[in-house]
Design a protein around this motif. Structure first.
Motif, mmCIF file in Angstrom:
data_model
loop_
_atom_site.group_PDB
_atom_site.id
_atom_site.type_symbol
_atom_site.label_atom_id
_atom_site.label_comp_id
_atom_site.label_asym_id
_atom_site.label_seq_id
_atom_site.Cartn_x
_atom_site.Cartn_y
_atom_site.Cartn_z
ATOM 1 N N ASN A 73 1.016 -1.114 -0.137
ATOM 2 C CA ASN A 73 -0.071 -0.059 0.155
ATOM 3 C C ASN A 73 0.843 1.128 0.057
ATOM 4 O O ASN A 73 1.810 1.424 1.165
ATOM 5 N N ILE A 74 0.811 2.103 -1.041
ATOM 6 C CA ILE A 74 1.906 3.199 -1.227
ATOM 7 C C ILE A 74 0.862 4.486 -1.477
ATOM 8 O O ILE A 74 0.076 4.592 -2.179
ATOM 9 N N GLN A 75 1.273 5.327 -0.379
ATOM 10 C CA GLN A 75 0.656 6.794 -0.716
ATOM 11 C C GLN A 75 1.187 7.323 -1.891
ATOM 12 O O GLN A 75 2.400 7.792 -1.750
ATOM 13 N N PHE A 329 -13.638 -4.394 -3.867
ATOM 14 C CA PHE A 329 -14.775 -3.623 -3.471
ATOM 15 C C PHE A 329 -14.683 -3.466 -1.859
ATOM 16 O O PHE A 329 -13.938 -4.000 -1.204
ATOM 17 N N ASN A 330 -15.537 -2.734 -1.405
ATOM 18 C CA ASN A 330 -15.744 -2.689 0.255
ATOM 19 C C ASN A 330 -16.871 -3.404 0.284
ATOM 20 O O ASN A 330 -17.996 -3.374 0.050
ATOM 21 N N PRO A 331 -16.631 -4.627 1.405
ATOM 22 C CA PRO A 331 -17.359 -5.723 1.441
ATOM 23 C C PRO A 331 -18.608 -5.551 2.646
ATOM 24 O O PRO A 331 -18.677 -6.549 3.390
ATOM 25 N N THR A 332 -19.293 -4.113 2.341
ATOM 26 C CA THR A 332 -20.065 -3.941 3.532
ATOM 27 C C THR A 332 -21.045 -3.082 2.669
ATOM 28 O O THR A 332 -20.810 -2.431 1.836
ATOM 29 N N THR A 333 -22.220 -2.850 3.011
ATOM 30 C CA THR A 333 -23.242 -2.229 2.586
ATOM 31 C C THR A 333 -23.098 -0.683 2.727
ATOM 32 O O THR A 333 -23.562 0.090 2.131
ATOM 33 N N ARG A 334 -22.600 -0.306 3.960
ATOM 34 C CA ARG A 334 -22.524 1.144 4.192
ATOM 35 C C ARG A 334 -20.790 1.588 4.572
ATOM 36 O O ARG A 334 -20.381 2.480 3.922
ATOM 37 N N LEU A 335 -20.140 0.856 5.409
ATOM 38 C CA LEU A 335 -18.722 1.193 5.477
ATOM 39 C C LEU A 335 -17.652 1.074 4.381
ATOM 40 O O LEU A 335 -18.121 0.047 3.505
ATOM 41 N N ARG A 336 -17.075 1.894 4.070
ATOM 42 C CA ARG A 336 -15.846 1.990 3.007
ATOM 43 C C ARG A 336 -14.764 1.277 3.455
ATOM 44 O O ARG A 336 -13.733 1.725 3.033
ATOM 45 N N HIS A 337 -14.554 0.523 4.273
ATOM 46 C CA HIS A 337 -13.506 -0.088 4.501
ATOM 47 C C HIS A 337 -13.774 -1.632 5.087
ATOM 48 O O HIS A 337 -14.899 -1.712 5.588
ATOM 49 N N PRO A 338 -12.980 -2.529 5.073
ATOM 50 C CA PRO A 338 -11.762 -2.382 4.183
ATOM 51 C C PRO A 338 -11.732 -2.340 2.780
ATOM 52 O O PRO A 338 -12.906 -2.786 2.225
ATOM 53 N N LEU A 339 -10.680 -2.189 2.207
ATOM 54 C CA LEU A 339 -10.794 -2.549 0.696
ATOM 55 C C LEU A 339 -10.209 -4.009 0.514
ATOM 56 O O LEU A 339 -9.318 -4.216 1.074
ATOM 57 N N ALA A 340 -11.229 -4.871 -0.063
ATOM 58 C CA ALA A 340 -10.952 -6.206 -0.093
ATOM 59 C C ALA A 340 -10.978 -6.708 -1.570
ATOM 60 O O ALA A 340 -11.441 -5.873 -2.493
ATOM 61 N N LEU A 354 -10.165 -11.447 0.533
ATOM 62 C CA LEU A 354 -9.063 -10.962 1.529
ATOM 63 C C LEU A 354 -8.703 -9.594 1.504
ATOM 64 O O LEU A 354 -9.405 -8.830 0.604
ATOM 65 N N ALA A 355 -8.381 -9.013 2.344
ATOM 66 C CA ALA A 355 -7.800 -7.488 2.559
ATOM 67 C C ALA A 355 -6.847 -7.046 1.541
ATOM 68 O O ALA A 355 -5.825 -7.678 1.458
ATOM 69 N N VAL A 356 -7.103 -5.879 1.039
ATOM 70 C CA VAL A 356 -5.966 -5.220 0.012
ATOM 71 C C VAL A 356 -5.455 -4.120 1.027
ATOM 72 O O VAL A 356 -4.191 -3.941 1.079
ATOM 73 N N HIS A 357 -6.258 -3.420 1.287
ATOM 74 C CA HIS A 357 -5.961 -2.299 2.258
ATOM 75 C C HIS A 357 -6.699 -2.372 3.740
ATOM 76 O O HIS A 357 -8.067 -2.077 3.538
ATOM 77 N N VAL A 405 -2.116 4.039 -4.275
ATOM 78 C CA VAL A 405 -2.212 2.690 -4.939
ATOM 79 C C VAL A 405 -1.722 1.605 -4.043
ATOM 80 O O VAL A 405 -1.061 1.729 -3.204
ATOM 81 N N SER A 406 -2.132 0.459 -4.803
ATOM 82 C CA SER A 406 -1.761 -0.963 -4.168
ATOM 83 C C SER A 406 -1.306 -1.891 -5.164
ATOM 84 O O SER A 406 -1.907 -2.060 -6.295
ATOM 85 N N MET A 407 -0.105 -2.366 -4.997
ATOM 86 C CA MET A 407 0.465 -3.453 -5.936
ATOM 87 C C MET A 407 -0.003 -4.668 -5.229
ATOM 88 O O MET A 407 0.406 -5.176 -3.959
#
Length: 625
Positions: A73-75, A329-340, A354-357, A405-407
């Motif tokens: 995970n790179i800012q 995608f974000n695997p919830t209906t409301r929260l925008r975390h984690p990125l999975a 699996l979690a990406v970020h 970005v994420s590699m």
């Protein structure tokens, strides 16, 4: 013969066989008509997207998910109001909706930004680039907002941006919308620029004006039409873009009232990819899915994605270089975390979420519509390049104020086998270690560091961010008993380093800290216990002995071969095994919060730096006889 004629007319008018059967029953009670279902493509079950199983996440930053092993995970850009890192000294604190392409050995990334809130006048588009995805150039504004005849400034918006034309040119676009909703069909139009091989840019042109807007000549002629350019190859590239129905399908949202027949999918933030059958699968916000078998000349709705949360954030689907498919995608209906991310063999049936970020820092700047989390994910559209490393690259915003970005290594993995022995001496200053999960903010970088000594190259975690930290994670086989060893050097005694051993869900059984006061501490059943002191610029041999007897939830902690606890410590989280070593330059956060202005968010804190080397993990030790 009469019935056959009726049947032909009904089929020609696309009336279903069920209606036909009812009509036949009404026509005669003496004869039953049996219809064999047709095998025509119109009557086949349309391809769809589904998750095979149940998605279970919690509200922690990582959702309680295992990470994809080796994700970096790179800012790319950190919003800053008073110490701008932008080439144009932009001080906007809303940044969002990044797009990504790869062309001629470089990544290109653009994103929206506004002073404070989402859809603020003026919202502009900036561009940055990178040769390796790790180090990025200072962004610069490429589509500036301009004042409209009604006195307001335009608001940029885009659901698609880059286009690699058949003649080799790279185009980037942005839609010039209007306040307060730039994506409701009433903007001025879509602008385009060429990105040249040296990174410079062509003038700005309109590639398409929006027929619905009630705009003055001054508004629509702020940029000339692309067809007036003296560059015939640029004109040809623009014409190719307008003719590519797949690329232009996501434009519907901004042009939505324009009934020109250019679009087939009326949905927000379309993402699409090619299935093994040659059909194209599409997914939009809230999880509605579509299929086309004629390159978007027409689309058919295939309903709702199955067993996947209907989120207002974006979904991203892509075929990966290993021949499989990824859905981010974000695997919830409301929260925008984690990125999975979930993966699939056929582009329809997805598994292994699996979690990406999995980090959620605090939000530094409040603003209207600023959701928390790693969100609005995009990858590289088919045809817009394949990175040289063959990995999956994703871009997204975090808290709608920073661009990342994420590699993601392909194929994705979440478990490893065998013991770990990592020596960083063979790495150079550009590359980060393979197999390690890296969380790398701009002000808390993770790098390969040359000690200019016999120790050689080592892993460095530095930190000058007052509200974030550097973090690295090494996954090892899930173990009831394990022996973890590594070398550690602190460049100071007023920084903080925390070390955790966690299970699959991220529960922290073992918790250690090298504190800002030069102290070493270990948690015993949730209580910090003293474990000595440490000094600057001196290598330490750290050893964590997990459950050496296999029968109790405990660990022993040694530095330079000496026990530093007066007794073994018991787990803080009761877990049957551990499988990840986590090292970070700050206190653990379950998840960040937002909505309040943070003090000194624009100013770097005192720098701390910790060096790591020679990491060895002996997993699944058998109990001593």
């Amino acid at each position: 013969m009469a019935q056959q004629a009726i049947l032909k007319r009904l089929i020609a008018n696309k009336i279903t066989l069920a209606i036909y059967c009812l009509l036949m029953v009404a026509c005669t009670k003496e004869q039953q008509v049996v219809i064999t279902p047709s095998s025509s493509s119109a009557e086949k079950t349309l391809a769809n997207i589904q998750y095979d199983g149940e998605i279970v996440v919690n509200s922690n930053a990582d959702g309680g998910l295992r990470p994809v092993i080796g994700v970096q995970n790179i800012q790319v850009y950190r919003a800053n109001r008073i110490n701008s890192m932008h080439a144009d000294k932009v001080s906007d604190t809303y940044t969002h909706a990044p797009m990504l392409a790869y062309w001629r050995g470089k990544f290109y990334l653009n994103y929206l930004h506004a002073p404070v809130n989402e859809h603020d006048p003026n919202t502009s588009t900036s561009l940055t680039s990178s040769t390796d995805g790790i180090t990025w150039e200072a962004p610069k504004v490429i589509f500036p907002a301009y004042q409209l005849s009604d006195g307001n400034f335009s608001i940029n918006h885009q659901r698609a941006s880059f286009y690699h034309a058949p003649n080799g040119k790279l185009l980037t676009t942005a839609f010039f919308g209007s306040y307060p909703k730039p994506h409701m069909g009433e903007g001025v139009g879509r602008a385009v620029r060429e990105i040249y091989a040296d990174g410079s840019l062509s003038p700005i042109y309109f590639i398409r004006l929006n027929a619905n807007g009630n705009w003055t000549k001054q508004d629509t002629e702020h940029f000339p039409l692309f067809s007036t350019s003296d560059d015939k190859e640029f004109i040809a590239a623009c014409e190719s873009l307008l003719a590519d129905r797949l690329i232009t399908s996501p434009w519907w949202e901004e042009d939505r009232l324009d009934k020109t027949g250019l679009y087939g999918v009326e949905g927000q933030a379309l993402s699409y990819y090619t299935l093994p059958s040659g059909q194209t699968m599409g997914i939009v916000k809230a999880g509605a899915t579509f299929v086309t078998d004629n390159k978007a000349l027409s689309w058919q709705s295939s309903g709702q994605a199955i067993n996947i949360p209907a989120s207002a954030a974006k979904y991203w689907g892509q075929k990966t270089t290993d021949g499989r498919y990824a859905l981010a995608f974000n695997p919830t209906t409301r929260l925008r975390h984690p990125l999975a991310i979930a993966t699939s063999e056929n582009g329809q049936n997805f598994q292994n979420l699996l979690a990406v970020h999995g980090e959620l820092p605090v939000q530094r700047y409040p603003g209207k519509y600023k959701n928390m989390g790693a969100q609005y994910v995009r990858g590289i559209v088919e045809g817009n390049g394949t990175p040289a490393d063959g990995n999956l690259w994703l871009t997204y915003s975090v808290n709608k104020e920073d661009i990342w970005v994420s590699m993601v290594p392909t194929p994705t993995q979440s478990v490893v086998s065998g013991n770990i022995n990592d020596d960083f001496s063979q790495l150079d200053a550009v590359n980060l270690p393979i197999g390690w999960n890296i969380y790398k903010p701009l002000w808390a970088p993770v790098t390969v560091y040359d000690t200019r000594s016999a120790q050689g190259n080592v892993l460095s975690l530095a930190d000058e961010d007052p509200y974030d930290y550097a973090s690295v994670t090494r996954v090892f086989p899930a173990s009831r008993s394990a022996l973890i060893r590594f070398k550690l050097l602190a460049k100071q005694v007023n920084g903080r380093l925390e070390i955790d051993l966690v299970n699959a869900a991220g529960l922290r059984a073992v918790q250690l800290a090298f504190t800002e006061q030069g102290q070493v501490e270990a948690k015993h059943e949730g209580i910090w216990k003293p474990a000595g002191t440490y000094t600057a610029d001196k290598w330490m041999d750290v050893e964590i002995d997990v459950n050496p007897d296999h029968d109790v939830d405990s660990f022993q902690f040694r530095i330079n071969g000496e026990e530093v606890l007066y007794r073994k410590a018991y787990f803080t989280e009761l877990v049957p095994n551990v499988e990840r070593l986590v090292i970070r330059t700050g206190e653990y956060r379950r998840r960040g919060s937002g909505g309040h202005e943070l003090t000194d968010a624009d100013i770097k804190s005192t720098k701390s730096q910790f060096l790591i080397d020679d990491v060895s993990i002996v997993a699944n030790r058998e109990p001593e006889s």
